[in-house]
Design a protein around this motif. Structure first.
Motif, PDB file in Angstrom:
ATOM      1  N   LYS A 116      -5.840   0.567  -1.829  1.00 41.32           N
ATOM      2  CA  LYS A 116      -4.651   0.754  -2.654  1.00 41.32           C
ATOM      3  C   LYS A 116      -4.133   2.146  -2.344  1.00 41.32           C
ATOM      4  O   LYS A 116      -4.889   3.123  -2.415  1.00 41.32           O
ATOM      5  CB  LYS A 116      -5.022   0.618  -4.137  1.00 41.32           C
ATOM      6  CG  LYS A 116      -3.827   0.586  -5.068  1.00 41.32           C
ATOM      7  CD  LYS A 116      -4.295   0.353  -6.502  1.00 41.32           C
ATOM      8  CE  LYS A 116      -3.106   0.280  -7.453  1.00 41.32           C
ATOM      9  NZ  LYS A 116      -3.568   0.073  -8.851  1.00 41.32           N
ATOM     10  N   HIS A 117      -2.878   2.244  -1.975  1.00 38.46           N
ATOM     11  CA  HIS A 117      -2.355   3.484  -1.396  1.00 38.46           C
ATOM     12  C   HIS A 117      -1.020   3.822  -2.052  1.00 38.46           C
ATOM     13  O   HIS A 117      -0.043   3.100  -1.894  1.00 38.46           O
ATOM     14  CB  HIS A 117      -2.211   3.247   0.122  1.00 38.46           C
ATOM     15  CG  HIS A 117      -1.742   4.443   0.879  1.00 38.46           C
ATOM     16  ND1 HIS A 117      -1.356   4.365   2.199  1.00 38.46           N
ATOM     17  CD2 HIS A 117      -1.595   5.742   0.519  1.00 38.46           C
ATOM     18  CE1 HIS A 117      -1.000   5.559   2.618  1.00 38.46           C
ATOM     19  NE2 HIS A 117      -1.123   6.413   1.621  1.00 38.46           N
ATOM     20  N   ASP A 118      -1.029   4.921  -2.782  1.00 38.92           N
ATOM     21  CA  ASP A 118       0.191   5.338  -3.475  1.00 38.92           C
ATOM     22  C   ASP A 118       0.923   6.364  -2.623  1.00 38.92           C
ATOM     23  O   ASP A 118       0.888   7.558  -2.890  1.00 38.92           O
ATOM     24  CB  ASP A 118      -0.152   5.903  -4.861  1.00 38.92           C
ATOM     25  CG  ASP A 118       1.078   6.009  -5.756  1.00 38.92           C
ATOM     26  OD1 ASP A 118       2.163   5.568  -5.328  1.00 38.92           O
ATOM     27  OD2 ASP A 118       0.938   6.517  -6.877  1.00 38.92           O
TER      28      ASP A 118
ATOM     29  N   LEU B  46       3.985   2.445  -3.659  1.00 43.89           N
ATOM     30  CA  LEU B  46       2.642   1.921  -3.898  1.00 43.89           C
ATOM     31  C   LEU B  46       2.495   0.616  -3.114  1.00 43.89           C
ATOM     32  O   LEU B  46       3.360  -0.252  -3.159  1.00 43.89           O
ATOM     33  CB  LEU B  46       2.445   1.664  -5.394  1.00 43.89           C
ATOM     34  CG  LEU B  46       1.066   1.123  -5.790  1.00 43.89           C
ATOM     35  CD1 LEU B  46      -0.022   2.184  -5.616  1.00 43.89           C
ATOM     36  CD2 LEU B  46       1.075   0.617  -7.223  1.00 43.89           C
ATOM     37  N   HIS B  47       1.403   0.496  -2.377  1.00 41.75           N
ATOM     38  CA  HIS B  47       1.146  -0.735  -1.636  1.00 41.75           C
ATOM     39  C   HIS B  47      -0.355  -0.885  -1.424  1.00 41.75           C
ATOM     40  O   HIS B  47      -1.136  -0.009  -1.801  1.00 41.75           O
ATOM     41  CB  HIS B  47       1.879  -0.698  -0.286  1.00 41.75           C
ATOM     42  CG  HIS B  47       1.389   0.391   0.617  1.00 41.75           C
ATOM     43  ND1 HIS B  47       1.859   1.681   0.551  1.00 41.75           N
ATOM     44  CD2 HIS B  47       0.445   0.394   1.596  1.00 41.75           C
ATOM     45  CE1 HIS B  47       1.236   2.422   1.444  1.00 41.75           C
ATOM     46  NE2 HIS B  47       0.372   1.673   2.090  1.00 41.75           N
ATOM     47  N   TYR B  48      -0.724  -1.998  -0.846  1.00 41.64           N
ATOM     48  CA  TYR B  48      -2.119  -2.255  -0.506  1.00 41.64           C
ATOM     49  C   TYR B  48      -2.205  -2.429   1.008  1.00 41.64           C
ATOM     50  O   TYR B  48      -1.282  -2.972   1.617  1.00 41.64           O
ATOM     51  CB  TYR B  48      -2.618  -3.523  -1.194  1.00 41.64           C
ATOM     52  CG  TYR B  48      -2.709  -3.396  -2.698  1.00 41.64           C
ATOM     53  CD1 TYR B  48      -3.943  -3.243  -3.331  1.00 41.64           C
ATOM     54  CD2 TYR B  48      -1.566  -3.423  -3.493  1.00 41.64           C
ATOM     55  CE1 TYR B  48      -4.029  -3.125  -4.713  1.00 41.64           C
ATOM     56  CE2 TYR B  48      -1.646  -3.296  -4.870  1.00 41.64           C
ATOM     57  CZ  TYR B  48      -2.875  -3.149  -5.476  1.00 41.64           C
ATOM     58  OH  TYR B  48      -2.960  -3.029  -6.838  1.00 41.64           O
ATOM     59  N   ASP B  49      -3.298  -1.953   1.593  1.00 35.92           N
ATOM     60  CA  ASP B  49      -3.503  -2.137   3.025  1.00 35.92           C
ATOM     61  C   ASP B  49      -4.686  -3.072   3.235  1.00 35.92           C
ATOM     62  O   ASP B  49      -5.797  -2.784   2.787  1.00 35.92           O
ATOM     63  CB  ASP B  49      -3.780  -0.782   3.695  1.00 35.92           C
ATOM     64  CG  ASP B  49      -2.554   0.123   3.673  1.00 35.92           C
ATOM     65  OD1 ASP B  49      -1.579  -0.197   4.369  1.00 35.92           O
ATOM     66  OD2 ASP B  49      -2.569   1.137   2.932  1.00 35.92           O
ATOM     67  N   PHE B  50      -4.427  -4.184   3.892  1.00 34.02           N
ATOM     68  CA  PHE B  50      -5.490  -5.142   4.202  1.00 34.02           C
ATOM     69  C   PHE B  50      -5.931  -4.904   5.636  1.00 34.02           C
ATOM     70  O   PHE B  50      -5.101  -4.875   6.545  1.00 34.02           O
ATOM     71  CB  PHE B  50      -4.973  -6.576   4.042  1.00 34.02           C
ATOM     72  CG  PHE B  50      -6.003  -7.623   4.374  1.00 34.02           C
ATOM     73  CD1 PHE B  50      -6.973  -7.973   3.443  1.00 34.02           C
ATOM     74  CD2 PHE B  50      -6.004  -8.259   5.605  1.00 34.02           C
ATOM     75  CE1 PHE B  50      -7.941  -8.922   3.748  1.00 34.02           C
ATOM     76  CE2 PHE B  50      -6.973  -9.219   5.913  1.00 34.02           C
ATOM     77  CZ  PHE B  50      -7.937  -9.553   4.984  1.00 34.02           C
ATOM     78  N   ARG B  51      -7.236  -4.687   5.841  1.00 35.36           N
ATOM     79  CA  ARG B  51      -7.733  -4.401   7.189  1.00 35.36           C
ATOM     80  C   ARG B  51      -9.015  -5.190   7.441  1.00 35.36           C
ATOM     81  O   ARG B  51      -9.828  -5.370   6.524  1.00 35.36           O
ATOM     82  CB  ARG B  51      -8.073  -2.914   7.343  1.00 35.36           C
ATOM     83  CG  ARG B  51      -7.034  -1.963   6.764  1.00 35.36           C
ATOM     84  CD  ARG B  51      -7.440  -0.508   7.017  1.00 35.36           C
ATOM     85  NE  ARG B  51      -6.715   0.409   6.150  1.00 35.36           N
ATOM     86  CZ  ARG B  51      -5.492   0.860   6.384  1.00 35.36           C
ATOM     87  NH1 ARG B  51      -4.836   0.465   7.465  1.00 35.36           N
ATOM     88  NH2 ARG B  51      -4.896   1.693   5.553  1.00 35.36           N
ATOM     89  N   PHE B  52      -9.194  -5.644   8.681  1.00 30.25           N
ATOM     90  CA  PHE B  52     -10.491  -6.231   9.037  1.00 30.25           C
ATOM     91  C   PHE B  52     -10.936  -5.737  10.416  1.00 30.25           C
ATOM     92  O   PHE B  52     -10.111  -5.488  11.299  1.00 30.25           O
ATOM     93  CB  PHE B  52     -10.492  -7.757   8.943  1.00 30.25           C
ATOM     94  CG  PHE B  52      -9.575  -8.476   9.885  1.00 30.25           C
ATOM     95  CD1 PHE B  52      -9.973  -8.790  11.178  1.00 30.25           C
ATOM     96  CD2 PHE B  52      -8.312  -8.877   9.477  1.00 30.25           C
ATOM     97  CE1 PHE B  52      -9.129  -9.480  12.038  1.00 30.25           C
ATOM     98  CE2 PHE B  52      -7.450  -9.563  10.322  1.00 30.25           C
ATOM     99  CZ  PHE B  52      -7.875  -9.856  11.624  1.00 30.25           C
TER     100      PHE B  52
HETATM  101 MN    MN Z   1      -0.984   2.541   3.526  1.00 33.27          MN
END
Ligand code: MN
Length: 194
Positions: A38-40, A44-50
């Motif tokens: 979660k990155h403000d 504000l957004h969310y980063d999905f990483r794999f």
């Molecule tokens: Mn980000």
């Protein structure tokens, strides 16, 4: 290969002023790890990483992830990140790319479950074709999630969507949504004491 993949990531950051990992050194065995941060930043957004082939494949999800069937959320591909980024929680200082607090909203493991005529499709093919199906085992995210690349018929513009797949874990609300899966802190707490 990871060096080349991380060139964009590094070019955007000044590592003398941000504590984000530079991603040097040999990539450790990645296992099959996923993370949602979660990155403000400016928004504000969310980063999905794999983890995939020594880097974290990454998408920014402005609205965050939904456990509800039928809710498709826009996912914007971003630059590959170093594996070490999965454990990055803290504040990116003012003046830096993505300045603002980052919280590890969820972390866990994934399994590729994409099948074609009953046969498992390699993740490399899924990425190339823009049809990714992952089974997630996190503290919040559980079950099947799909990342799908779509093309707008009129403009030819491409975009990705993230959505919950149909399984018995669909429509179950997430637990502890405001707290870090690593430290138990809220984004506000992270912002104020780093
Ligand atoms: Mn980000």
């Amino acid at each position: 290969m990871p060096k080349k993949n991380l060139a964009r990531y590094r070019s955007k950051r000044t590592f003398t002023t941000t504590k984000e990992p530079k991603g040097t050194g040999r990539p450790r065995k990645s296992g099959a790890m996923f993370v949602v941060q979660k990155h403000d930043a400016s928004h504000l957004h969310y980063d999905f990483r794999f983890a995939y082939r020594g880097v974290l494949k990454s998408w920014a999800i402005p609205k965050g992830i939904s456990s509800k069937l039928g809710e498709k959320h826009l996912a914007v591909p971003t630059e590959d990140h170093p594996l070490a980024y999965a454990h990055f929680e803290g504040v990116i200082p003012e003046g830096n790319y993505g300045a603002g607090p980052v919280m590890v909203w969820d972390i866990g493991t994934y399994t590729n479950i994409k099948r074609d005529n009953g046969k498992l499709v390699p993740l490399s093919t899924c990425l190339r074709k823009g049809r990714i199906e992952l089974w997630l085992e996190g503290s919040k995210l559980k079950g099947g999630y799909a990342l799908i690349r779509t093309t707008r018929a009129k403009t030819g513009e491409q975009y990705w969507l993230l959505l919950k797949m149909k399984d018995k874990l669909a429509n179950k609300p997430f637990k502890n949504t405001t707290k870090s899966a690593l430290s138990g802190r809220t984004l506000k707490q992270i912002a104020s004491n780093t």
